[in-house]
Design an enzyme around this catalytic site. Structure first.
Site, PDB file in Angstrom:
ATOM      1  N   ASP A   1       0.975  -1.283   0.202  1.00 45.16           N
ATOM      2  CA  ASP A   1       0.140  -0.096  -0.281  1.00 45.16           C
ATOM      3  C   ASP A   1       0.803   1.348  -0.022  1.00 45.16           C
ATOM      4  O   ASP A   1       0.389   2.242  -0.443  1.00 45.16           O
ATOM      5  CB  ASP A   1      -0.871   0.017   1.253  1.00 45.16           C
TER       6      ASP A   1
ATOM      7  N   LYS B   1       2.506   6.106  -2.840  1.00 47.06           N
ATOM      8  CA  LYS B   1       3.667   6.937  -3.642  1.00 47.06           C
ATOM      9  C   LYS B   1       3.353   7.223  -5.209  1.00 47.06           C
ATOM     10  O   LYS B   1       3.582   8.239  -5.517  1.00 47.06           O
ATOM     11  CB  LYS B   1       4.941   6.108  -3.289  1.00 47.06           C
TER      12      LYS B   1
ATOM     13  N   ARG C   1       4.879  13.604  25.127  1.00 49.28           N
ATOM     14  CA  ARG C   1       3.980  14.371  25.735  1.00 49.28           C
ATOM     15  C   ARG C   1       2.565  14.564  25.106  1.00 49.28           C
ATOM     16  O   ARG C   1       2.291  14.589  23.955  1.00 49.28           O
ATOM     17  CB  ARG C   1       4.563  15.596  25.859  1.00 49.28           C
TER      18      ARG C   1
END
Length: 289
Positions: A68, A73, A153
């Protein structure tokens, strides 16, 4: 005489085994195989002088060999020229590739005999705005992923639909997907499955730190705006179709909407979406036993 351009993935096609089969099948069926000079040389053709940039212009139909990622691409190369693309699956799952590697000869025959259909898949346009200026823009077949950077974070994303505030998502990020991309990252993050011929936009939070947060779907004529909260002092990433990546920071705005361009994808096997889905998921599960 049908001119078929070929985009192989040499990492997946060892010694260009399946590319050779494809080229030989095209010639056998009376078509013209078009490959760049580097690939042609490896296939034994020392006279070819076709530049990779010219393959799409010279072809009627494009065929890529890989998974895929290879298809996504190749799609970026072909869609701007309006050329239909067919994928030969050399990967493990291959939702986008319509042809099994062991069925190349039959697929070529159907192409040359004009026994195929073309699906026009919805795409998205996305732009990144910083301080009122566009710093990046891209076109999307599968998804736009806004995710935290290297430092682990929480990322805070203010999300709007047509400038109406929808929610603030604290978590690892947000996936904005087309129906075609509903079987990709969005599915892994708990997003819904959507038939690829339906025009809509899917938004799926990634590991949201909320009790009520779920994916949501909106009509394709809406504009999705995501603002990286100013409190996000660390950098985040915007990834398009797993191909292009852009760094973003607090205050940056990611605007995504339906594109005027549609992706023409060749279809040969006649299977409906749910047949393909069942087969792909089941086959992968069986292979892991």
């Amino acid at each position: 005489m049908l001119k078929i351009g070929i985009i192989p993935n040499e990492d997946k096609d060892e010694e260009l085994k399946y590319t050779r089969i494809l080229v030989d099948s095209i010639k056998k069926c009376g078509g013209t195989a078009i490959v760049c000079d580097d690939i042609a040389l490896k296939l034994g053709d020392k006279e070819s002088n076709i530049n990779e940039d010219n393959i799409v212009d010279m072809s009627d139909v494009m065929v890529c060999l890989g998974g895929d990622g290879t298809f996504l691409k190749a799609a970026r190369m072909t869609v701007v020229k309006g050329k239909p693309l067919l994928g030969v699956n050399l990967g493990k799952l291959g939702f986008l590739a319509d042809v099994d590697k062991n069925d190349i000869e039959n697929a070529v025959k159907r192409l040359v005999e004009d026994k195929f259909t073309v699906d026009e898949r919805m795409m998205l346009d996305t732009v990144i705005v910083r301080d009122g200026k566009i710093i990046a823009e891209d076109i999307v077949l599968n998804d736009v992923v806004i995710s935290r950077g290297a430092i682990s974070r929480i990322l805070h994303l203010k999300t709007y639909i047509n400038d109406a505030f929808m929610d603030l998502y604290p978590g690892d990020g947000l996936i904005i997907s087309t129906p075609t991309g509903s079987t990709a990252y969005s599915l892994s993050a708990g997003g819904p499955l959507v038939e690829p011929d339906v025009d809509l936009i899917i938004c799926t939070p990634i590991c949201p730190h909320l009790l009520y947060s779920r994916s949501f779907i909106t009509t394709a004529d809406r504009v999705i705006k995501v603002v990286v909260a100013e409190s996000s002092s660390h950098e985040a990433m915007v990834t398009v179709d797993g191909q292009n990546g852009y760094e973003v920071r607090g205050g940056d705005v990611i605007i995504t909407k339906k594109s005027r361009i549609r992706m023409p994808m060749v279809r040969l096997n006649g299977k409906n979406f749910f047949d393909v889905l069942r087969g792909k998921i089941y086959d992968r599960g069986e292979s892991m036993k």
